[in-house]
Motif scaffolding. Structure first.
Motif, PDB file in Angstrom:
ATOM      1  N   SER A   1      32.128  47.419  31.582  1.00 36.12           N
ATOM      2  CA  SER A   1      31.655  46.973  30.272  1.00 36.12           C
ATOM      3  C   SER A   1      32.718  47.104  29.178  1.00 36.12           C
ATOM      4  O   SER A   1      32.527  46.596  28.080  1.00 36.12           O
ATOM      5  CB  SER A   1      30.408  47.758  29.863  1.00 36.12           C
TER       6      SER A   1
ATOM      7  N   ARG B   1      29.075  42.923  36.936  1.00 38.48           N
ATOM      8  CA  ARG B   1      27.978  43.249  36.023  1.00 38.48           C
ATOM      9  C   ARG B   1      26.736  42.417  36.319  1.00 38.48           C
ATOM     10  O   ARG B   1      25.614  42.918  36.283  1.00 38.48           O
ATOM     11  CB  ARG B   1      28.415  43.077  34.578  1.00 38.48           C
ATOM     12  N   PHE B   2      26.936  41.131  36.669  1.00 35.45           N
ATOM     13  CA  PHE B   2      25.797  40.277  37.000  1.00 35.45           C
ATOM     14  C   PHE B   2      25.075  40.794  38.244  1.00 35.45           C
ATOM     15  O   PHE B   2      23.846  40.920  38.250  1.00 35.45           O
ATOM     16  CB  PHE B   2      26.252  38.829  37.212  1.00 35.45           C
TER      17      PHE B   2
ATOM     18  N   LEU C   1      38.406  39.339  33.950  1.00 37.30           N
ATOM     19  CA  LEU C   1      37.172  39.068  33.215  1.00 37.30           C
ATOM     20  C   LEU C   1      36.116  38.451  34.136  1.00 37.30           C
ATOM     21  O   LEU C   1      34.956  38.860  34.128  1.00 37.30           O
ATOM     22  CB  LEU C   1      37.436  38.140  32.032  1.00 37.30           C
TER      23      LEU C   1
ATOM     24  N   LYS D   1      32.594  40.195  35.054  1.00 35.48           N
ATOM     25  CA  LYS D   1      31.332  39.498  34.817  1.00 35.48           C
ATOM     26  C   LYS D   1      30.507  39.418  36.102  1.00 35.48           C
ATOM     27  O   LYS D   1      29.293  39.594  36.078  1.00 35.48           O
ATOM     28  CB  LYS D   1      31.593  38.102  34.259  1.00 35.48           C
TER      29      LYS D   1
END
Length: 77
Positions: free
Chosen positions: A36, A54-55, A47, A51
């Protein structure tokens, strides 16, 4: 409710009550937090990776809610 759907819900509930699920939740929470910090991301590839991590962590952590919603939907039918 279809038999396959009920079995899926029952199996998932068994999973959520297991000690292994607690480990999965802890790992997903850690990964979600770890990726994060956008200040530590230097490239577009990093990046995209962050992402994605995190998804997936969010998806796994939301499984109990998704199963509960599925069960409620089937009860309404």
């Amino acid at each position: 409710m279809e038999l396959d759907t009920q079995k899926y819900i029952d199996d998932m509930r068994d999973l959520f009550m297991s000690e292994g699920w607690e480990w999965v939740k802890a790992e997903c929470t850690e990964m979600h937090t770890q990726y994060s910090d956008v200040d530590s991301i230097n490239t577009a590839e990093q990046l995209a990776f962050a992402k994605g991590v995190r998804f997936m962590a969010s998806q796994l952590l939301s499984l109990p809610t998704m199963i509960q919603d599925l069960e409620e939907e089937d009860e309404e039918i």
